[in-house]
Design a protein around this motif. Structure first.
Motif, PDB file in Angstrom:
ATOM      1  N   GLY A 255       7.202  87.525  18.595  1.00 20.34           N
ATOM      2  CA  GLY A 255       7.164  88.888  19.135  1.00 20.34           C
ATOM      3  C   GLY A 255       8.559  89.402  19.447  1.00 20.34           C
ATOM      4  N   GLU A 256       9.362  88.550  20.073  1.00 20.21           N
ATOM      5  CA  GLU A 256      10.729  88.945  20.424  1.00 20.21           C
ATOM      6  C   GLU A 256      11.584  89.150  19.178  1.00 20.21           C
ATOM      7  OE1 GLU A 256      11.914  85.847  23.110  1.00 20.21           O
ATOM      8  OE2 GLU A 256      10.872  86.741  24.830  1.00 20.21           O
ATOM      9  N   ALA A 257      11.354  88.309  18.154  1.00 20.66           N
ATOM     10  CA  ALA A 257      12.084  88.465  16.881  1.00 20.66           C
ATOM     11  C   ALA A 257      11.715  89.794  16.224  1.00 20.66           C
ATOM     12  CB  ALA A 257      11.777  87.303  15.942  1.00 20.66           C
ATOM     13  N   ALA A 258      10.434  90.161  16.275  1.00 21.37           N
ATOM     14  CA  ALA A 258       9.976  91.420  15.682  1.00 21.37           C
ATOM     15  C   ALA A 258      10.606  92.623  16.386  1.00 21.37           C
ATOM     16  CB  ALA A 258       8.453  91.509  15.744  1.00 21.37           C
ATOM     17  N   VAL A 259      10.723  92.533  17.694  1.00 21.91           N
ATOM     18  CA  VAL A 259      11.366  93.614  18.463  1.00 21.91           C
ATOM     19  C   VAL A 259      12.834  93.746  18.043  1.00 21.91           C
ATOM     20  CG1 VAL A 259      12.165  94.264  20.782  1.00 21.91           C
ATOM     21  CG2 VAL A 259       9.792  93.548  20.425  1.00 21.91           C
ATOM     22  N   ARG A 260      13.510  92.603  17.830  1.00 20.81           N
ATOM     23  CA  ARG A 260      14.918  92.643  17.395  1.00 20.81           C
ATOM     24  C   ARG A 260      15.038  93.278  16.005  1.00 20.81           C
ATOM     25  NH1 ARG A 260      14.918  87.400  19.553  1.00 20.81           N
ATOM     26  NH2 ARG A 260      15.191  86.380  17.527  1.00 20.81           N
ATOM     27  N   VAL A 261      14.081  92.993  15.129  1.00 17.05           N
ATOM     28  CA  VAL A 261      14.083  93.608  13.789  1.00 17.05           C
ATOM     29  C   VAL A 261      13.971  95.124  13.919  1.00 17.05           C
ATOM     30  CG1 VAL A 261      12.782  93.871  11.622  1.00 17.05           C
ATOM     31  CG2 VAL A 261      13.158  91.587  12.567  1.00 17.05           C
ATOM     32  N   ALA A 262      13.073  95.586  14.782  1.00 17.43           N
ATOM     33  CA  ALA A 262      12.885  97.032  14.993  1.00 17.43           C
ATOM     34  C   ALA A 262      14.173  97.671  15.523  1.00 17.43           C
ATOM     35  CB  ALA A 262      11.733  97.279  15.963  1.00 17.43           C
ATOM     36  N   LYS A 263      14.830  96.976  16.448  1.00 16.32           N
ATOM     37  CA  LYS A 263      16.081  97.506  17.004  1.00 16.32           C
ATOM     38  C   LYS A 263      17.203  97.520  15.967  1.00 16.32           C
ATOM     39  CE  LYS A 263      15.170  96.521  21.876  1.00 16.32           C
ATOM     40  NZ  LYS A 263      15.464  95.705  23.056  1.00 16.32           N
ATOM     41  N   ALA A 264      17.144  96.585  15.027  1.00 15.97           N
ATOM     42  CA  ALA A 264      18.182  96.481  13.998  1.00 15.97           C
ATOM     43  C   ALA A 264      18.248  97.719  13.116  1.00 15.97           C
ATOM     44  CB  ALA A 264      17.935  95.242  13.127  1.00 15.97           C
ATOM     45  N   CYS A 265      17.133  98.426  12.989  1.00 11.20           N
ATOM     46  CA  CYS A 265      17.126  99.627  12.130  1.00 11.20           C
ATOM     47  C   CYS A 265      16.831 100.892  12.933  1.00 11.20           C
ATOM     48  CB  CYS A 265      16.144  99.458  10.978  1.00 11.20           C
ATOM     49  SG  CYS A 265      14.421  99.293  11.480  1.00 11.20           S
ATOM     50  N   ASP A 266      17.011 100.796  14.256  1.00 11.63           N
ATOM     51  CA  ASP A 266      16.793 101.956  15.136  1.00 11.63           C
ATOM     52  C   ASP A 266      15.408 102.556  14.883  1.00 11.63           C
ATOM     53  OD1 ASP A 266      17.414 103.793  17.104  1.00 11.63           O
ATOM     54  OD2 ASP A 266      18.424 105.171  15.729  1.00 11.63           O
ATOM     55  N   TYR A 267      14.412 101.720  14.994  1.00 11.04           N
ATOM     56  CA  TYR A 267      13.054 102.097  14.585  1.00 11.04           C
ATOM     57  C   TYR A 267      12.384 103.070  15.557  1.00 11.04           C
ATOM     58  CZ  TYR A 267       8.785 101.593  11.943  1.00 11.04           C
ATOM     59  OH  TYR A 267       7.709 101.859  11.135  1.00 11.04           O
ATOM     60  N   LEU A 268      11.466 103.867  15.008  1.00 10.83           N
ATOM     61  CA  LEU A 268      10.676 104.801  15.809  1.00 10.83           C
ATOM     62  C   LEU A 268       9.225 104.757  15.350  1.00 10.83           C
ATOM     63  CD1 LEU A 268      10.625 107.239  17.896  1.00 10.83           C
ATOM     64  CD2 LEU A 268      10.858 108.720  15.890  1.00 10.83           C
ATOM     65  N   GLY A 269       8.299 104.631  16.295  1.00 10.55           N
ATOM     66  CA  GLY A 269       6.875 104.676  15.966  1.00 10.55           C
ATOM     67  C   GLY A 269       6.271 103.307  15.701  1.00 10.55           C
ATOM     68  N   ALA A 270       5.179 103.299  14.933  1.00 15.41           N
ATOM     69  CA  ALA A 270       4.457 102.058  14.639  1.00 15.41           C
ATOM     70  C   ALA A 270       5.017 101.396  13.382  1.00 15.41           C
ATOM     71  CB  ALA A 270       2.972 102.367  14.432  1.00 15.41           C
ATOM     72  N   GLY A 271       5.240 100.107  13.477  1.00 17.64           N
ATOM     73  CA  GLY A 271       5.712  99.340  12.321  1.00 17.64           C
ATOM     74  C   GLY A 271       5.212  97.918  12.410  1.00 17.64           C
ATOM     75  N   THR A 272       5.325  97.206  11.308  1.00 16.51           N
ATOM     76  CA  THR A 272       4.858  95.826  11.277  1.00 16.51           C
ATOM     77  C   THR A 272       5.932  94.929  10.685  1.00 16.51           C
ATOM     78  OG1 THR A 272       2.557  96.502  11.036  1.00 16.51           O
ATOM     79  CG2 THR A 272       3.086  94.263  10.383  1.00 16.51           C
ATOM     80  N   VAL A 273       6.267  93.876  11.413  1.00 16.34           N
ATOM     81  CA  VAL A 273       7.240  92.903  10.935  1.00 16.34           C
ATOM     82  C   VAL A 273       6.476  91.684  10.434  1.00 16.34           C
ATOM     83  CG1 VAL A 273       9.275  91.539  11.504  1.00 16.34           C
ATOM     84  CG2 VAL A 273       8.914  93.758  12.613  1.00 16.34           C
ATOM     85  N   GLU A 274       6.679  91.358   9.153  1.00 20.79           N
ATOM     86  CA  GLU A 274       5.916  90.279   8.525  1.00 20.79           C
ATOM     87  C   GLU A 274       6.737  88.996   8.465  1.00 20.79           C
ATOM     88  OE1 GLU A 274       3.637  91.300   5.186  1.00 20.79           O
ATOM     89  OE2 GLU A 274       3.010  93.202   6.052  1.00 20.79           O
ATOM     90  N   PHE A 275       6.055  87.892   8.761  1.00 18.91           N
ATOM     91  CA  PHE A 275       6.691  86.581   8.756  1.00 18.91           C
ATOM     92  C   PHE A 275       5.859  85.586   7.942  1.00 18.91           C
ATOM     93  CE2 PHE A 275       7.946  88.457  12.862  1.00 18.91           C
ATOM     94  CZ  PHE A 275       9.314  88.217  12.885  1.00 18.91           C
ATOM     95  N   LEU A 276       6.544  84.588   7.418  1.00 22.06           N
ATOM     96  CA  LEU A 276       5.869  83.410   6.871  1.00 22.06           C
ATOM     97  C   LEU A 276       5.948  82.314   7.932  1.00 22.06           C
ATOM     98  CD1 LEU A 276       7.076  82.983   3.170  1.00 22.06           C
ATOM     99  CD2 LEU A 276       4.896  83.889   3.986  1.00 22.06           C
ATOM    100  N   LEU A 277       4.862  81.586   8.081  1.00 19.60           N
ATOM    101  CA  LEU A 277       4.830  80.453   9.015  1.00 19.60           C
ATOM    102  C   LEU A 277       4.582  79.204   8.179  1.00 19.60           C
ATOM    103  CD1 LEU A 277       4.668  79.972  12.247  1.00 19.60           C
ATOM    104  CD2 LEU A 277       2.218  79.697  11.821  1.00 19.60           C
ATOM    105  N   ASP A 278       5.508  78.248   8.198  1.00 20.55           N
ATOM    106  CA  ASP A 278       5.309  77.062   7.354  1.00 20.55           C
ATOM    107  C   ASP A 278       4.423  76.029   8.048  1.00 20.55           C
ATOM    108  OD1 ASP A 278       6.890  75.509   9.085  1.00 20.55           O
ATOM    109  OD2 ASP A 278       8.669  75.575   7.795  1.00 20.55           O
TER     110      ASP A 278
END
Length: 480
Positions: A255-278
């Motif tokens: 969750g915290e990593a996804a928030v950092r991704v959103a901040k990395a692109c100055d995000y606005l609104g609803a978005g989804t950060v996708e991950f692979l889990l091994d």
């Protein structure tokens, strides 16, 4: 914001309009000639025909849609998903025409629309990524060098792509040249961009995505995860929230990593950060989808949050009314995408007329639907009819309710993915939570559904025959 144009069709158009009406906002539908009598057209306050059936003559005509929005004095445009939802030029044109684009700014769409640009953007934010090369490559010898460095098998991926197009798994060095040429050709054909890059292939991954929401005041929250590992041809079919495999610690870190991704692109609104889990529960950044996701209802059910309402509020400049500490997971939700596809024939589209189309109802059952009985299925668009969503206090409860709801869903005239959904929910690997993105390849075969259907028909026939003989034993007294 008093009026919104919804630049989409089917169930997502109705979904957005439902929330808009709840908020006291008027809605405008756009439609193609073949969708003249579609439910989303009837549901809206106003509706305008924008062109012929093919999407490039209607739903993809950004300038025409903006023109209609201005003529009808709409304040904003909601793109839904698909069509123009991740088109940065369209988002920019909406803004330049003095309208509100209910989604991120065009810059974020552009950055996250390229997997390579996305990797570059998040590099400084301590986001775990799969080993590989983060720039486009066309030199086969260089590719071989990288492959040997990170170790085969490797994955060739299109930078601009999605949905599995331009993606090739290469098991050994001698196959690399031919697979690379195929990936470049497919990417060029599908996206007009042949850029590909190389990653280490994660053999048995789970596909976990995190829902984020950001406002224009610097606030970003995540609304936990969705498990999207049951896929066919890299397209999701069954989704759930929360994942059965995440620990509280992994959930927090993702969750915290996804928030950092959103901040990395100055995000606005609803978005989804996708991950692979091994298989060792390490997670890696995959991409960001800069729109509302098809599977957003499962998040809404476990959090009690209307994501479309939040989209509209942050689009009109409001602060998020929630903080991370306000958000908790309650219960479990499951979603089946009900496509007009034949699971007995390699999931090929099934066109025809919905002779019978009756939806399941009841507590814990939600259907986001875009069709009505008697309608024809157009061949021009995505074949999704509806999304069947169930909610329970536990995962087991949600699964059992899904099986019941599938049984109560009545469709005649076209084949659907309902039998496949039942197969998934009854399979031990899914029920145990011990599965990954290879579920379909590993466990599914059309013959298994056929066998189960035949057996059910036999049982039904035996019950009917037994009832018939019971009825014959009843002594009918003559009427006086």
């Amino acid at each position: 914001m008093k009026k919104i144009l919804v630049a989409n069709r089917g169930e997502i158009a109705i979904r957005v309009m439902t929330t808009a009406k709840k908020m006291g906002i008027k809605t405008v539908a756009v439609y193609s000639t073949i969708d003249r009598n579609a439910p989303h057209v009837q549901f809206a306050d106003e509706a305008v025909c924008i062109g012929e059936a093919p999407s490039n003559q209607s739903y993809l005509l950004g300038s025409k849609i903006i023109e209609v929005a201005k003529q009808l004095n709409a304040d904003g445009i909601h793109p839904g998903y698909g069509f123009l939802s991740e088109n940065a030029d369209f988002a920019e044109a909406v803004e330049k025409n003095g309208l509100i684009f209910i989604g991120p700014k065009s810059k974020a769409i552009k950055v996250m629309g390229s997997k390579l640009a996305a990797k570059e953007a998040v590099k400084a934010y301590d986001i775990p990524m799969v080993a590989g090369i983060d720039k486009a490559i066309t030199d086969v010898n260089k590719a071989k060098e990288i492959g040997n460095e990170i170790g085969f098998p490797i994955l060739i991926k299109a930078s601009a792509g999605g949905g599995g197009k331009g993606m090739r798994v290469v098991e050994k060095e001698e196959d690399l040249e031919s697979q690379m040429q195929r990936a470049i050709s497919e990417a060029t054909s599908a996206f007009g961009d042949g850029s590909v890059f190389i990653e280490k292939y994660v053999g048995s991954p789970r596909h976990i995505e995190i829902q984020v929401m950001a406002d224009s005041h610097g606030n970003v929250v995540h609304l936990f995860e969705r498990e999207c590992s049951v896929q066919r041809r890299h397209q999701k079919v069954v989704e759930e929230a929360p994942s059965s495999v995440l620990t509280p610690e992994i959930r927090k870190n993702m969750g915290e990593a996804a928030v950092r991704v959103a901040k990395a692109c100055d995000y606005l609104g609803a978005g989804t950060v996708e991950f692979l889990l091994d298989e060792n529960h390490n997670f890696y950044f995959l991409e960001m989808n800069t729109r509302l996701q098809v599977e957003h209802p499962v998040t809404e059910l476990i959090t009690g949050i209307d994501l479309v309402e939040l989209q509209i509020k942050v689009a009109r400049g409001e602060k998020l009314p929630i903080t991370q500490d306000d958000l908790t997971i309650k219960g479990h939700a499951l979603e089946l995408r009900v496509y007009a596809e034949d699971p007995l024939n390699d999931f090929l589209p099934s066109v025809g007329n919905l002779e019978t189309y009756q939806l399941p109802v009841g507590e814990g059952i939600r259907v986001d639907n875009g069709f009505e009985e008697g309608m024809d299925i157009p061949i021009y668009y995505d074949p999704m009819l509806a999304k069947l969503i169930t909610y329970g206090n536990t995962r087991e409860e949600a699964i059992e309710l899904m099986i019941k709801a599938i049984g109560d869903y009545e469709v005649k005239g076209v084949a659907t993915t309902l039998p496949f959904g039942k197969f998934v929910c009854e399979h031990e690997a899914f029920r145990s939570g011990n599965f990954n993105t290879h579920f379909v390849k590993k466990y599914y075969a059309a013959e298994k559904i056929e066998a189960a259907t035949t057996e059910e028909a036999k049982v039904a026939a035996m019950i009917a025959m037994k009832q018939y003989f019971e009825d014959q034993k009843i002594v009918r007294l003559p009427l006086n």
